[in-house]
Scaffold this motif. Sequence first.
Motif, PDB file in Angstrom:
ATOM      1  N   ASP A 104       0.967  -1.036  -0.365  1.00 48.97           N
ATOM      2  CA  ASP A 104      -0.183   0.080  -0.333  1.00 48.97           C
ATOM      3  C   ASP A 104       0.808   0.716  -0.479  1.00 48.97           C
ATOM      4  O   ASP A 104       1.843   1.281   0.439  1.00 48.97           O
ATOM      5  CB  ASP A 104      -0.575   0.518   1.297  1.00 48.97           C
ATOM      6  N   VAL A 105       0.612   2.086  -0.381  1.00 48.33           N
ATOM      7  CA  VAL A 105       0.713   3.838  -0.861  1.00 48.33           C
ATOM      8  C   VAL A 105       1.154   4.369   0.542  1.00 48.33           C
ATOM      9  O   VAL A 105      -0.463   4.362   1.193  1.00 48.33           O
ATOM     10  CB  VAL A 105       0.557   4.826  -1.292  1.00 48.33           C
ATOM     11  N   VAL A 106       1.321   4.782   1.821  1.00 48.55           N
ATOM     12  CA  VAL A 106       1.353   4.946   3.276  1.00 48.55           C
ATOM     13  C   VAL A 106       1.982   6.587   2.976  1.00 48.55           C
ATOM     14  O   VAL A 106       3.464   6.686   2.281  1.00 48.55           O
ATOM     15  CB  VAL A 106       2.032   4.663   3.808  1.00 48.55           C
ATOM     16  N   GLU A 107       1.805   7.419   3.742  1.00 53.92           N
ATOM     17  CA  GLU A 107       2.735   8.545   3.681  1.00 53.92           C
ATOM     18  C   GLU A 107       2.992   8.822   5.123  1.00 53.92           C
ATOM     19  O   GLU A 107       2.285   8.313   5.881  1.00 53.92           O
ATOM     20  CB  GLU A 107       1.965  10.152   4.190  1.00 53.92           C
ATOM     21  N   VAL A 108       4.415   8.895   5.152  1.00 55.28           N
ATOM     22  CA  VAL A 108       4.722   9.430   6.554  1.00 55.28           C
ATOM     23  C   VAL A 108       5.376  10.642   7.230  1.00 55.28           C
ATOM     24  O   VAL A 108       5.987  10.904   6.547  1.00 55.28           O
ATOM     25  CB  VAL A 108       6.233   7.808   7.015  1.00 55.28           C
ATOM     26  N   PHE A 109       5.197  10.251   8.351  1.00 52.31           N
ATOM     27  CA  PHE A 109       5.983  12.291   8.597  1.00 52.31           C
ATOM     28  C   PHE A 109       6.522  12.069  10.603  1.00 52.31           C
ATOM     29  O   PHE A 109       4.817  11.417  11.542  1.00 52.31           O
ATOM     30  CB  PHE A 109       5.176  12.719   8.574  1.00 52.31           C
ATOM     31  N   PRO A 110       7.189  12.625  11.171  1.00 54.41           N
ATOM     32  CA  PRO A 110       7.647  13.105  12.665  1.00 54.41           C
ATOM     33  C   PRO A 110       5.968  13.882  13.106  1.00 54.41           C
ATOM     34  O   PRO A 110       5.229  14.431  12.517  1.00 54.41           O
ATOM     35  CB  PRO A 110       8.210  13.209  12.579  1.00 54.41           C
ATOM     36  N   THR A 111       5.760  13.771  14.158  1.00 55.24           N
ATOM     37  CA  THR A 111       4.516  14.014  14.781  1.00 55.24           C
ATOM     38  C   THR A 111       4.955  15.372  15.932  1.00 55.24           C
ATOM     39  O   THR A 111       4.532  16.489  16.094  1.00 55.24           O
ATOM     40  CB  THR A 111       3.662  13.269  15.492  1.00 55.24           C
ATOM     41  N   ASP A 112       6.199  15.211  15.575  1.00 56.62           N
ATOM     42  CA  ASP A 112       6.845  16.474  17.092  1.00 56.62           C
ATOM     43  C   ASP A 112       7.331  17.964  16.442  1.00 56.62           C
ATOM     44  O   ASP A 112       7.507  18.781  17.388  1.00 56.62           O
ATOM     45  CB  ASP A 112       7.884  15.500  18.404  1.00 56.62           C
ATOM     46  N   SER A 113       8.191  17.258  15.140  1.00 56.39           N
ATOM     47  CA  SER A 113       9.092  17.972  14.554  1.00 56.39           C
ATOM     48  C   SER A 113       8.927  17.744  13.135  1.00 56.39           C
ATOM     49  O   SER A 113       9.227  17.456  13.019  1.00 56.39           O
ATOM     50  CB  SER A 113       9.839  18.855  15.719  1.00 56.39           C
ATOM     51  N   GLY A 114       9.144  19.371  12.582  1.00 50.68           N
ATOM     52  CA  GLY A 114       9.814  19.018  10.969  1.00 50.68           C
ATOM     53  C   GLY A 114       8.194  18.264  10.753  1.00 50.68           C
ATOM     54  O   GLY A 114       8.183  17.202   9.160  1.00 50.68           O
ATOM     55  N   SER A 115       7.040  18.105  10.814  1.00 44.94           N
ATOM     56  CA  SER A 115       5.988  17.296  10.466  1.00 44.94           C
ATOM     57  C   SER A 115       5.310  17.501   9.199  1.00 44.94           C
ATOM     58  O   SER A 115       4.766  16.427   9.108  1.00 44.94           O
ATOM     59  CB  SER A 115       4.235  17.886  11.507  1.00 44.94           C
ATOM     60  N   ALA A 116       6.086  19.302   8.536  1.00 48.43           N
ATOM     61  CA  ALA A 116       5.453  19.462   7.259  1.00 48.43           C
ATOM     62  C   ALA A 116       5.937  18.847   6.464  1.00 48.43           C
ATOM     63  O   ALA A 116       5.932  18.712   5.136  1.00 48.43           O
ATOM     64  CB  ALA A 116       5.404  20.869   7.363  1.00 48.43           C
ATOM     65  N   PHE A 117       6.754  17.667   6.746  1.00 52.43           N
ATOM     66  CA  PHE A 117       8.183  17.484   5.967  1.00 52.43           C
ATOM     67  C   PHE A 117       7.444  15.731   5.753  1.00 52.43           C
ATOM     68  O   PHE A 117       8.252  15.006   6.682  1.00 52.43           O
ATOM     69  CB  PHE A 117       9.447  17.670   6.301  1.00 52.43           C
ATOM     70  N   ARG A 118       6.686  15.165   4.692  1.00 51.27           N
ATOM     71  CA  ARG A 118       6.064  13.378   4.516  1.00 51.27           C
ATOM     72  C   ARG A 118       6.588  13.369   3.240  1.00 51.27           C
ATOM     73  O   ARG A 118       6.984  13.620   2.226  1.00 51.27           O
ATOM     74  CB  ARG A 118       5.106  13.971   4.691  1.00 51.27           C
ATOM     75  N   ASP A 119       6.875  12.017   3.557  1.00 52.98           N
ATOM     76  CA  ASP A 119       7.324  11.215   2.753  1.00 52.98           C
ATOM     77  C   ASP A 119       6.607   9.637   2.570  1.00 52.98           C
ATOM     78  O   ASP A 119       5.255   9.525   2.952  1.00 52.98           O
ATOM     79  CB  ASP A 119       8.604  10.174   3.329  1.00 52.98           C
ATOM     80  N   ARG A 120       5.832   9.599   1.293  1.00 51.71           N
ATOM     81  CA  ARG A 120       5.285   8.309   0.276  1.00 51.71           C
ATOM     82  C   ARG A 120       6.093   7.282   0.291  1.00 51.71           C
ATOM     83  O   ARG A 120       7.106   7.590  -0.638  1.00 51.71           O
ATOM     84  CB  ARG A 120       4.645   8.830  -0.124  1.00 51.71           C
TER      85      ARG A 120
END
Length: 335
Positions: A280-296
């Motif tokens: 499946d395609v997932v989007e992953v990102f940190p929730t505490d800082s730098g959260s706007a930078f997301r990977d797929r």
Amino acid sequence: MATQQEPLILYHYPFSPYARRLIWYLKLRNIPYYQCLQPPILPRPDLSSHLSLNYRRIPLLAHGGDLYLDTRLILNLLDTLFPPAPLTAEQKTIEQLLSVLTTSTNLFFKAAELLPSSLPVMKDPKFLKDRSTFFPAGGEKKTPEERGLSRAEALLEVQNSVRLLEETILSDGREWVLGGEGPTRSDVEGVWVIHWLLTLPKPHSDNAVDPAIINKERYPRTIAWVNRFDQFVGVLEGREGKVVKGPEAAEMVLKGKRGGDIGVDEADPVVKVQGLKKGDVVEVFPTDSGSAFRDRGRLVGMGEREVVWENEKGVRVHAPRLGFRVVGVKGKASL
Ligand SMILES: N[C@@H](CCC(=O)N[C@@H](CS)C(=O)NCC(=O)O)C(=O)O
């Protein structure tokens, strides 16, 4: 998991206190590594263009064709690849609780708030703009009074962590957190935040941490331990990783052997609630800082410790589960 012989490449910039956690540990354990130096502010094309990574935080560690995010996951990887001397349950508890204290609370954010305006980097408009969206409260406008109060509270939090060390683990006068002849991962886990502030060049360290509040009269064991640690790691010469440039590092990663086949745990609460499946395609990102930078990427594995996905360049990216969100991208299944 790729084999131990696959090269390790540390992406970092030297004044990152999080990166120091890894550099100290690599040196303490005499683990060979390469280093790919990054600018302290974005853009970082070595990562974003060459490896198609959006995650913006530093440091990262490549191991063959696998890229590991977050020092918590990376230290565990290093201990898997290069097992340290076994610890008792009590020693492991101390190590892990010190890690929680310094990496999974707001201590780092509080310490960062103490960085004084006298530091050249804190006068650099480009740096300030770059970091304005990085921290959770980065965009908040504060009056000088509010800023003063907030910094005072931040100092109190840092002081609290120093007092904790002084009154607990260091209270019996031991030289190192686990006793013994030299520092271990436990010292690294405990020392890095306070070491960061206290070893800023003068007068910046005094501007960061009021010497009337944190000093060797009040916290003699902790201050002596920070200095001892600083001297110990300061003389571990000849263990610096060989510097490689971004394109060369990327080639090593893209040609590297890939691991990460941990499988997708169907019973995992986040897997279950979203009905996630391998591929499946997932989007992953940190929730505490730098959260706007997301990977797929396409999900490769997901268990209680880590999530693994493969991005459009074929890089296997690993992130810890805590402090990271994994969201299935249903319906829009292209990368
Ligand atoms: N939880 C992360 C935090 C890493 C982190 O916050 N690093 C700071 C540098 S010390 C950072 O990435 N700052 C923004 C940047 O360099 O772009 C870890 O353990 O690696």
